[in-house]
Write a protein that holds these residues in place. Structure first.
Motif, short mmCIF file in Angstrom:
data_model
loop_
_atom_site.label_atom_id
_atom_site.label_comp_id
_atom_site.label_asym_id
_atom_site.label_seq_id
_atom_site.Cartn_x
_atom_site.Cartn_y
_atom_site.Cartn_z
N GLN A 347 -23.85 -17.55 -95.60
CA GLN A 347 -22.71 -18.24 -94.85
C GLN A 347 -23.15 -18.80 -93.35
N ARG A 348 -22.10 -20.49 -92.94
CA ARG A 348 -22.50 -19.76 -91.58
C ARG A 348 -22.03 -18.86 -90.94
N GLN A 349 -20.95 -18.17 -90.91
CA GLN A 349 -20.88 -16.90 -89.83
C GLN A 349 -22.49 -15.90 -89.63
N ASP A 350 -22.86 -15.81 -91.05
CA ASP A 350 -23.89 -14.76 -90.98
C ASP A 350 -25.49 -15.38 -90.74
N PHE A 351 -25.71 -16.56 -89.65
CA PHE A 351 -26.61 -17.33 -89.33
C PHE A 351 -26.89 -16.20 -88.11
N PRO A 352 -26.30 -15.97 -87.39
CA PRO A 352 -27.61 -14.22 -86.56
C PRO A 352 -27.76 -13.60 -87.35
N LYS A 353 -27.49 -12.71 -87.99
CA LYS A 353 -27.54 -12.17 -88.85
C LYS A 353 -28.93 -12.39 -89.29
N PHE A 354 -28.94 -12.95 -90.47
CA PHE A 354 -29.58 -14.36 -90.45
C PHE A 354 -31.73 -14.27 -89.82
N LYS A 355 -31.38 -14.47 -88.67
CA LYS A 355 -32.09 -15.19 -87.88
C LYS A 355 -32.41 -13.71 -87.49
N GLU A 356 -31.39 -12.97 -86.69
CA GLU A 356 -32.43 -11.74 -86.18
C GLU A 356 -33.67 -10.78 -87.36
N LEU A 357 -32.79 -10.60 -89.12
CA LEU A 357 -33.36 -9.84 -89.41
C LEU A 357 -34.63 -11.01 -90.54
N PHE A 358 -34.46 -12.40 -90.48
CA PHE A 358 -36.20 -12.81 -90.61
C PHE A 358 -37.62 -12.44 -89.71
N LEU A 359 -36.19 -12.59 -88.35
CA LEU A 359 -38.24 -12.08 -87.04
C LEU A 359 -38.17 -11.14 -87.35
N GLN A 360 -37.91 -9.93 -88.30
CA GLN A 360 -37.91 -8.87 -88.22
C GLN A 360 -39.05 -8.05 -88.76
N LEU A 361 -38.31 -8.95 -90.05
CA LEU A 361 -39.51 -9.29 -91.39
C LEU A 361 -40.73 -10.01 -90.89
N HIS A 362 -40.33 -11.23 -90.76
CA HIS A 362 -41.77 -11.28 -90.42
C HIS A 362 -42.81 -11.11 -89.15
N GLN A 363 -42.23 -10.40 -88.27
CA GLN A 363 -42.58 -9.66 -87.29
C GLN A 363 -43.83 -8.51 -88.23
N ALA A 364 -42.75 -7.59 -89.04
CA ALA A 364 -43.74 -6.45 -89.68
C ALA A 364 -44.90 -7.01 -90.35
N GLN A 365 -44.49 -8.48 -91.11
CA GLN A 365 -45.56 -8.68 -91.85
C GLN A 365 -46.80 -9.14 -91.20
N THR A 366 -46.81 -9.29 -90.37
CA THR A 366 -47.88 -10.27 -88.90
C THR A 366 -48.53 -8.81 -88.38
N LYS A 367 -48.03 -8.02 -88.25
CA LYS A 367 -48.79 -6.35 -88.43
C LYS A 367 -49.44 -5.44 -89.23
N VAL A 368 -49.31 -6.47 -90.91
CA VAL A 368 -49.73 -5.58 -91.56
C VAL A 368 -51.33 -6.22 -91.92
#
Length: 368
Positions: A347-368
């Motif tokens: 949902q468009r209204q969930d985009f801020p959450k989408f972006k925040e969560l994606f960046l968190q999970l992306h960073q977590a993979q980068t650190k592995v």
């Protein structure tokens, strides 16, 4: 490739013998992207070579509702006993919800999306991992899968151009560049630095343009492609759909103006009247394989929904794994695909959450 799953292959050979001796109505459903259409074309022509005809052929326009009323009507009216699918994740297509209506039908599935843990006995399931023991299914597109499998039965060298189009379109060139380069050399075509710039890729590009224009254009383009006996014939027939290219090139030149940068992640807000997310994100990702591109745009039917195409070509980030986690945390979100190329909706209204969560999970993979 060495066959690992000989049991399923043996069942397939038995089915072929039965179909040759006592033909029954068959339905082929293929995905509506260049890999799906190419794999469908290879399968259809390979079966024709061994005396098996496809009675009905359908594009899988509704990936999450494949067995809608229209499809079920076709199955019933034509007494379909076997359904063959290419490049379709059957287990997220609505099949599980329609098993009662599909009872008694044999499914023969060729796919490279995420493999299920359990496959019902009524399904002959061909997938890079169980079939060939190939671990990175995202790099073994269905065009190549069907080409390799059916080459065990019949010579398919005259269809190497079709397999190559599917390989390039699905961003699998780095894995299967030998086949693509050999095909280009055989056709006396130049081998380009960027595979998407090759003349074979242009066939896939024009096909993609048609598929994202409207249903009428998509149907016409698919028929042109299926009826083409050479890349030249396909290219000539599909060139009429090149009108999308102007819009596509505009975005390729100006995308940075609509980008938001987060280290090695770039969000690109695409606003186009055409559904160019997928081909745009794929081509963009080859410019810098070490960057994750998240291309998003409003859904053309419902502006309150955002469509995402996500790409990362160096294989250091598993995009599909990130999305699997996200769908559990964002209500109504859908998403999945491959390690290097995936799609999602929210949902468009969930985009801020989408972006925040994606960046968190992306960073977590980068650190592995």
């Amino acid at each position: 490739m060495q066959l690992n799953d000989t049991a399923t292959w043996t069942k397939f050979l038995t089915w072929i013998k039965q179909q040759q001796s006592q033909p029954e109505p068959l339905l082929l459903i293929h995905d509506v992207d260049p890999d799906g259409v190419s794999s469908g074309k290879i399968l259809l022509e390979a079966l024709q070579k061994i005396g098996i005809s496809i009675s009905q052929r359908l594009p899988g326009n509704e990936r999450n509702n494949l067995f809608n009323e229209s499809t079920l009507k076709i199955i019933k009216e034509n007494n379909i006993t076997t359904i063959l699918t290419t490049d379709i994740n059957l287990f997220s297509s609505g099949y599980l919800q329609k098993q009662e209506e599909l009872k008694g039908i044999t499914f023969i599935v060729f796919d490279h999306h995420e493999a299920p843990l359990n496959v019902p006995p009524s399904i002959l399931y061909f997938h890079p991992l169980p079939t060939f023991g190939f671990p990175d299914s995202g790099q073994y597109c269905t065009s190549k899968l069907v080409y390799d499998l059916l080459s065990n039965l019949v010579d398919l060298h005259e269809l190497d151009w079709v397999a190559s189009i599917g390989i390039i379109a699905d961003a699998n060139y780095k894995t299967w560049h030998e086949l693509v380069d050999q095909t280009l050399q055989k056709l006396e075509l130049p081998i380009t630095k960027n595979p998407f710039d090759s003349k074979l890729a242009r066939v896939g590009t024009y096909l993609s343009y048609a598929l994202i224009t409207n249903e009428k254009a998509a149907r016409e383009a698919i028929e042109i492609y299926f009826n083409s006996s050479s890349y030249q014939q396909a290219l000539e027939g599909l060139e009429k759909f090149s009108g999308v290219e102007k819009e596509f090139n505009k975005w390729m030149h100006n995308w940075a103006q609509h980008a938001e940068y987060h280290h090695d992640v770039i969000f690109v807000h695409l606003k186009s009247k055409y559904k160019i997310n997928s081909i745009f994100s794929s081509k963009l990702s080859f410019k810098d394989p070490s960057t994750t591109y998240v291309v998003y745009s409003p859904n053309h039917k419902d502006k309150d929904i955002l469509n995402f195409s996500l790409r990362r070509q160096d294989g250091k980030i598993d995009i599909s794994k990130i999305l699997k986690t996200m769908v559990l945390q964002i209500p109504g979100m859908t998403g999945g695909g491959h390690k290097q190329a995936s799609g999602a909706q929210c949902q468009r209204q969930d985009f801020p959450k989408f972006k925040e969560l994606f960046l968190q999970l992306h960073q977590a993979q980068t650190k592995v």
